[in-house]
Scaffold this motif. Structure first.
Motif, PDB file in Angstrom:
ATOM      1  N   GLU A  83      71.153  37.124  83.758  1.00  0.00           N
ATOM      2  CA  GLU A  83      70.404  37.334  82.516  1.00  0.00           C
ATOM      3  C   GLU A  83      71.105  36.776  81.278  1.00  0.00           C
ATOM      4  O   GLU A  83      70.442  36.412  80.299  1.00  0.00           O
ATOM      5  CB  GLU A  83      70.099  38.815  82.315  1.00  0.00           C
ATOM      6  N   TRP A  84      72.442  36.674  81.313  1.00  0.00           N
ATOM      7  CA  TRP A  84      73.156  36.107  80.168  1.00  0.00           C
ATOM      8  C   TRP A  84      73.322  34.590  80.288  1.00  0.00           C
ATOM      9  O   TRP A  84      73.736  33.942  79.329  1.00  0.00           O
ATOM     10  CB  TRP A  84      74.524  36.766  80.009  1.00  0.00           C
ATOM     11  N   ASN A  85      73.027  34.051  81.455  1.00  0.00           N
ATOM     12  CA  ASN A  85      73.145  32.602  81.664  1.00  0.00           C
ATOM     13  C   ASN A  85      71.807  31.887  81.632  1.00  0.00           C
ATOM     14  O   ASN A  85      71.747  30.670  81.476  1.00  0.00           O
ATOM     15  CB  ASN A  85      73.798  32.313  83.026  1.00  0.00           C
ATOM     16  N   VAL A 125      74.203  35.569  69.649  1.00  0.00           N
ATOM     17  CA  VAL A 125      73.746  36.907  70.022  1.00  0.00           C
ATOM     18  C   VAL A 125      73.953  37.842  68.836  1.00  0.00           C
ATOM     19  O   VAL A 125      75.048  37.897  68.266  1.00  0.00           O
ATOM     20  CB  VAL A 125      74.523  37.454  71.238  1.00  0.00           C
ATOM     21  N   ILE A 170      67.945  43.692  78.296  1.00  0.00           N
ATOM     22  CA  ILE A 170      69.041  43.543  79.243  1.00  0.00           C
ATOM     23  C   ILE A 170      69.739  44.889  79.385  1.00  0.00           C
ATOM     24  O   ILE A 170      70.136  45.498  78.387  1.00  0.00           O
ATOM     25  CB  ILE A 170      70.039  42.458  78.767  1.00  0.00           C
ATOM     26  N   SER A 196      67.886  43.255  73.046  1.00  0.00           N
ATOM     27  CA  SER A 196      68.854  42.293  72.512  1.00  0.00           C
ATOM     28  C   SER A 196      68.115  41.199  71.764  1.00  0.00           C
ATOM     29  O   SER A 196      66.909  41.015  71.928  1.00  0.00           O
ATOM     30  CB  SER A 196      69.672  41.668  73.651  1.00  0.00           C
ATOM     31  N   LEU A 209      77.701  33.015  72.492  1.00  0.00           N
ATOM     32  CA  LEU A 209      77.696  33.307  73.925  1.00  0.00           C
ATOM     33  C   LEU A 209      77.538  32.004  74.702  1.00  0.00           C
ATOM     34  O   LEU A 209      76.634  31.209  74.420  1.00  0.00           O
ATOM     35  CB  LEU A 209      76.533  34.247  74.267  1.00  0.00           C
ATOM     36  N   ALA A 224      76.242  30.156  77.774  1.00  0.00           N
ATOM     37  CA  ALA A 224      75.238  30.385  78.814  1.00  0.00           C
ATOM     38  C   ALA A 224      75.611  29.603  80.071  1.00  0.00           C
ATOM     39  O   ALA A 224      76.716  29.073  80.195  1.00  0.00           O
ATOM     40  CB  ALA A 224      73.860  29.986  78.310  1.00  0.00           C
TER      41      ALA A 224
END
Length: 524
Positions: free
Chosen positions: A75-77, A297, A332, A337, A415, A417
């Protein structure tokens, strides 16, 4: 002392004996019907489909990381969080005569409807208990600035709103209405430049990392063997037409031999090197170009709460399609977010956890000309990526302020990715060394091995992509499997656009099954 040294030598000999014995034992062949390489959303989807179609097949999954969904699907990538072509402007091209071609948007939306049907089937069968763990309702919006772009967006809206797939889309260039829709974007906006947006409330936010883990949890309960921290180092065709894989246990260093009738290479950017090692003719003359991504973010909960939508803008001239700027509400870990980006970058790695030698190692004699041609054609893209890499945080904040005029640097962090590897190949339309933006499957003529390459729209269309793979690689089973396929996906084999009533029926039933009728944000 001598006794101590002798004892130490004896201990070493015993340890070495057991290590050698372990390697010999692990070299015995373990046979599966299907092997899935990579524990991402594509392997999870294919494994789940096949377990429904043929429950008795033995499926084994190899993943070199410690858990599922940790690379491109994480989910963060993963920038793709529910691509349904509702708001992505690069899926609707303005033609030379000024008309808008929405053909690509229609195709992607139809594919996303297939995904929704399959997920609904899994929820209805209690194979996924709580759909809120991976999918949430969320408006999708497009926003543009400037007279020319506003005119484009209006024409795009008129072309799409008349289509049953995009029913419910709204357009506005009224600042008061836009303040109601996107207050965070409109507050503090002093420019007199025209601004307009479209909004459709039937969009979603999909957490593909969570979905991947849910699917693999279910597969484990169905006796699918999950082998984490196992790297597939090589593979070769055997005399009986099966595939033998050389698999290394990363914890122990021991080597295992596994064979299967069918192998799927779904390792994200790591798929290309394994496809090349397979030696199949279809994998020749194909290269890969890695593009990294960065997001801003928001760390201020008060700012996060002021925005509730996915808002896509227009990509800068020369930017790759995956770099379309968007201000993205995400859910998330059951927490709201807010992300902005992506900013493109360059790394020679094919995976976030990959090697700096991935790119150079992928250049072979059979694809050298293709890669060189691609380099010559894409100098402007290379220049753009270098410029993006060199951006300071303040320069990135300036781009963010095109969306949020009042954005403060202290509220936002950077962040990194995931990596995306765009396919490079020779095509009739683009000639030698054409950079492809999309997802494609490469398989051998016999249908014994297939590899997934490329990027966006990727995860959002995983079910359609895997259904096409099944059709191509298992043609002898399709007649027997068709009733089950239609049970899982009621629109299977039906062109949705020709059946508006079916579109409405599917939208209603999947919204109910997936819990998408709930009101998350009454103010919106």
């Amino acid at each position: 002392m001598a006794c101590h040294e002798a004892a130490s030598r004896w201990t070493c000999h015993v340890r070495h004996y057991h290590q050698v014995r372990k390697v010999i034992m692990s070299n015995k062949q373990t046979r599966s019907d299907v092997i899935l390489i990579g524990a991402g959303v594509m392997s999870a989807t294919l494994g789940t489909l096949l377990k429904e179609l043929v429950p008795n097949w033995k499926i084994t999954v190899f993943e070199k990381l410690a858990s599922a969904g940790e690379e491109s699907s994480n989910e963060w990538n993963n920038a793709g969080t529910g691509h349904a072509a509702l708001c992505e402007l690069n899926y609707t091209e303005e033609k030379a005569d000024g008309s808008i071609d929405i053909g690509k948007a229609i195709k992607i939306n139809e594919q996303f409807q297939v995904s929704r049907q399959f997920w609904s089937y899994l929820v209805n069968k209690k194979q996924i208990r709580n759909p809120q763990d991976f999918i949430m309702p969320l408006p999708h919006m497009s926003m543009v600035q400037g007279e020319k772009n506003v005119a484009f967006l209006r024409k795009r809206f008129e072309a799409m709103a008349a289509n049953p797939l995009f029913q419910g889309m709204e357009f506005s260039d009224d600042p008061d209405k836009l303040m109601e829709w996107i207050p965070l974007i409109m507050q503090g906006r002093t420019s007199q430049e025209p601004i307009a947006a479209t909004k459709i409330d039937s969009g979603t936010d999909v957490n593909f990392g969570a979905l991947t883990r849910l699917l693999f949890d279910h597969l484990k309960s169905k006796k699918v063997e999950m082998k984490f921290k196992h790297s597939v180092d090589n593979l070769k065709r055997t005399d009986d037409g099966s595939w033998e894989l050389k698999v290394r246990n990363l914890d122990t260093g021991t080597v295992e031999r596994h064979t299967a009738k069918f192998v799927f290479i779904g390792g994200g950017g790591g798929s290309l090197p394994l496809l090349q090692k397979s030696g199949i003719p279809e994998g020749k003359n194909i290269g890969g170009f890695p593009v990294s991504g960065l997001f801003m973010v928001c760390r201020n909960p008060e700012v996060v709460e002021q925005h509730h939508a996915k808002v896509y803008g227009k990509a800068p001239v020369g930017a790759p399609p995956m770099s379309v700027p968007h201000l993205d509400t995400r859910f998330i870990d059951n927490k709201k977010s807010l992300l902005f980006g992506p900013f493109a970058g360059f790394s020679p790695k094919f995976l976030k956890t990959g090697s700096m030698f991935d790119l150079i190692g992928s250049v072979k004699a059979n694809n050298l000309g293709t890669m060189l041609a691609a380099g010559a054609k894409n100098m402007s893209l290379t220049k753009y990526l270098i410029q993006q890499v060199m951006l300071s945080k303040e320069k990135r904040m300036e781009e963010l302020r095109q969306f949020i005029p009042n954005a403060k640097s202290e509220d936002w962090d950077l962040l990194v990715a995931g990596q995306r590897v765009q396919v490079i190949k020779d095509t009739d339309a683009g000639g030698k060394g054409t950079l492809q933006f999309g997802t494609e499957v490469v398989s051998d003529a016999e249908g014994t091995i297939a590899a997934l390459l490329g990027a966006s729209p990727g995860a959002s269309t995983a079910v359609s992509v895997m259904l096409e793979l099944i059709k191509k690689c298992f043609p002898q089973h399709m007649k027997a499997w068709e009733p089950k396929l239609k049970e899982m996906i009621p629109s299977y084999g039906v062109p949705l656009l020709k059946h508006p009533d079916l579109i409405r029926q599917i939208h209603t039933s999947t919204s109910q099954s997936l819990g998408l009728n709930r009101e998350l944000h009454p103010a919106m």
